[in-house]
Design an enzyme around this catalytic site. Structure first.
Site, mmCIF file in Angstrom:
data_model
loop_
_atom_site.group_PDB
_atom_site.id
_atom_site.type_symbol
_atom_site.label_atom_id
_atom_site.label_comp_id
_atom_site.label_asym_id
_atom_site.label_seq_id
_atom_site.Cartn_x
_atom_site.Cartn_y
_atom_site.Cartn_z
ATOM 1 N N GLY A 225 0.704 -1.527 -0.352
ATOM 2 C CA GLY A 225 0.212 -0.099 0.064
ATOM 3 C C GLY A 225 0.940 1.343 -0.328
ATOM 4 O O GLY A 225 1.922 0.742 -0.065
ATOM 5 N N ASN A 226 -0.004 1.868 0.734
ATOM 6 C CA ASN A 226 1.036 3.163 0.737
ATOM 7 C C ASN A 226 0.541 4.520 1.170
ATOM 8 O O ASN A 226 -1.040 3.916 2.222
ATOM 9 C CB ASN A 226 1.175 4.345 -1.007
ATOM 10 C CG ASN A 226 -0.716 4.355 -1.720
ATOM 11 O OD1 ASN A 226 -1.289 5.856 -0.889
ATOM 12 N ND2 ASN A 226 -1.049 4.070 -2.764
ATOM 13 N N ARG A 227 0.769 5.485 1.279
ATOM 14 C CA ARG A 227 0.294 6.137 2.441
ATOM 15 C C ARG A 227 -0.717 7.655 2.759
ATOM 16 O O ARG A 227 -1.372 8.035 3.598
ATOM 17 C CB ARG A 227 1.918 7.578 3.024
ATOM 18 C CG ARG A 227 2.854 6.826 4.188
ATOM 19 C CD ARG A 227 4.318 7.352 3.872
ATOM 20 N NE ARG A 227 3.386 8.969 4.414
ATOM 21 C CZ ARG A 227 4.243 9.859 5.003
ATOM 22 N NH1 ARG A 227 5.402 9.743 3.773
ATOM 23 N NH2 ARG A 227 4.084 10.782 4.969
ATOM 24 N N SER A 228 -1.245 7.087 1.630
ATOM 25 C CA SER A 228 -2.394 8.115 0.740
ATOM 26 C C SER A 228 -3.290 8.244 2.552
ATOM 27 O O SER A 228 -4.197 7.021 2.773
ATOM 28 C CB SER A 228 -3.043 8.589 -0.246
ATOM 29 O OG SER A 228 -4.048 9.210 -0.247
ATOM 30 N N ALA A 292 -3.793 7.505 -4.531
ATOM 31 C CA ALA A 292 -2.687 7.267 -5.346
ATOM 32 C C ALA A 292 -3.009 5.558 -5.590
ATOM 33 O O ALA A 292 -2.968 4.953 -4.472
ATOM 34 C CB ALA A 292 -1.761 7.163 -3.457
#
Length: 420
Positions: A225-228, A292
């Site tokens: 995943g990502n930090r969005s 994102a």
């Protein structure tokens, strides 16, 4: 002293600043000074309560013109009507709970409210009050009514309040209001976006907005995943609904509340989001891709939880669908939907954003530097560069994500078929 006629983003624009009775009234002087530096022609209207916090001499010294307060002043000139008619925008800074209630009901019991009723252009409100007052259902209902009518509400911010308290209710800094005005009524020859928000510019339109960071399963408990956080996409959805649009929000996992009047569709992976976008893009007048989206995913998710004793997993990654490019490709030569893309970048922001703008074929690309401290992912503020396919550019300095959202929507409106 800077003033009317000064060359700047708001050169030639007439702005009425309404100052109401709150402890933050002193900050209105800073806003007036900033507007004058931007070239605006400024008229100040003070409520009776505002005079208890700051004197009119301060504003008269800044603007070089008398401060207005009463309907009964200059009656033959019809001041209460002429001020509203002549203004390119009205800003109420700070806007107390009492003033918001009067504006929502449509009262005309002083010069500020009568001026607002006579005005058919942008109305920008910067609320300031104690947290309990802001959270009260009556205030929430008044804000909803005002937004539905096309008003732009900026803030409030979180911070110190009167009497040693702290919380939500602090008026935003003047720079945030200035950013909104530049986005909505800025002069075209200064590179600004010119949009009249007085009559809900997105009324009758459907917007499809994506938000959040997608998750790509590794096993039943782990994911790539990502930090969005989704804050930017949610802010755009909320602002678009306030401007009269029917909004469909496709969001990756997020704990953010659904904005009022927005239809929410929850998804998890990039492929989930792609399917949801495909299902709704044909009904959309515009698509704003603020999510994102993961570029890659594991070729196969493990059926059971990977254990430490199994050693490091060997992941084979495959490409996810390019959702943004897909929307543009399926649209073809048709004028709709207008497509706005987002680019989270590091390094040379303008160069990388320009490359993505050309590669994706979108009308507008919004780029931000995710390496910059205090903005972007997981933060309430952002600073972006908005690039247009026709070569125009617009920088939004560090501001709340709601302010950025308003600027993005202003850029979008400029590309809708039939827009001047």
């Amino acid at each position: 002293m800077s003033g009317p006629g000064t060359s700047g983003p708001l050169s030639g624009r007439r702005v009425v600043v309404g100052v109401t009775g709150g402890i933050a009234a002193y900050k209105a002087a800073l806003l007036v000074r900033a507007l004058l530096a931007d070239g605006a022609d400024v008229e100040v209207v003070m409520s009776r309560g505002a005079r208890a916090f700051i004197g009119p001499v301060t504003f008269e010294g800044l603007t070089g013109r008398p401060v207005r307060s009463e309907v009964w002043e200059d009656v033959p000139d019809g001041t209460h009507v002429t001020l509203g008619r002549a203004a390119d925008a009205i800003v109420v800074y700070p806007a107390t709970a009492h003033t918001l209630a009067r504006l929502a009901v449509g009262l005309a019991d002083d010069l500020l409210t009568t001026t607002a009723l006579a005005h058919d252009g942008p109305l920008v409100l910067a609320p300031a009050m104690h947290s309990e007052m802001w959270a009260h259902p009556a205030t929430a209902a008044n804000i909803a009514v005002l937004r539905e009518r096309g008003a732009t509400v900026v803030g409030p911010a979180t911070g110190p309040l009167m009497g040693g308290d702290a919380g939500v209710g602090r008026v935003v800094d003047p720079d945030e209001v200035l950013t909104v005005l530049r986005a909505f009524v800025g002069a075209d020859d200064a590179g600004m976006i010119s949009v009249d928000t007085g009559a809900a510019p997105l009324a009758g339109l459907t917007l499809l907005v994506t938000a959040g960071g997608t998750r790509e399963a590794i096993d039943p408990v782990r994911f790539l995943g990502n930090r969005s956080s989704g804050r930017m996409g949610f802010a755009i959805a909320e602002a678009a609904a306030a401007q009269g649009a029917a909004v469909v929000l496709v969001t990756a996992p997020s704990e953010l509340p659904t904005p009022t009047g927005v239809r929410r569709i929850d998804v998890v992976s990039a492929r989930d989001m792609d399917a949801a976008v495909r299902a709704h893009e044909s009904d959309a007048d515009a698509v704003v891709m603020a999510a994102a989206v993961a570029d890659f995913r594991p070729a196969e998710a493990l059926p059971g939880k990977w254990r430490r004793t199994d050693g490091p997993p060997q992941l084979q990654l495959v490409a996810n669908p390019d959702i943004l490019a897909g929307v543009v490709a399926r649209r073809g030569a048709r004028p709709r939907p207008v497509v706005v893309g987002f680019a989270a970048q590091t390094g040379d922001l303008e160069a990388s954003a320009g490359e993505k703008l050309a590669a994706k074929g979108v009308e507008v690309l919004v780029a931000n530097d995710v390496a910059a401290p205090g903005i972007g992912f997981e933060h309430d503020e952002n600073a972006v560069l908005i690039l247009h396919r026709d070569g125009r550019r617009h920088e939004v300095p560090r501001s709340s994500k709601r302010v950025v959202a308003e600027a993005v929507l202003a850029a979008l409106v400029a590309h809708l078929p039939g827009s001047a």
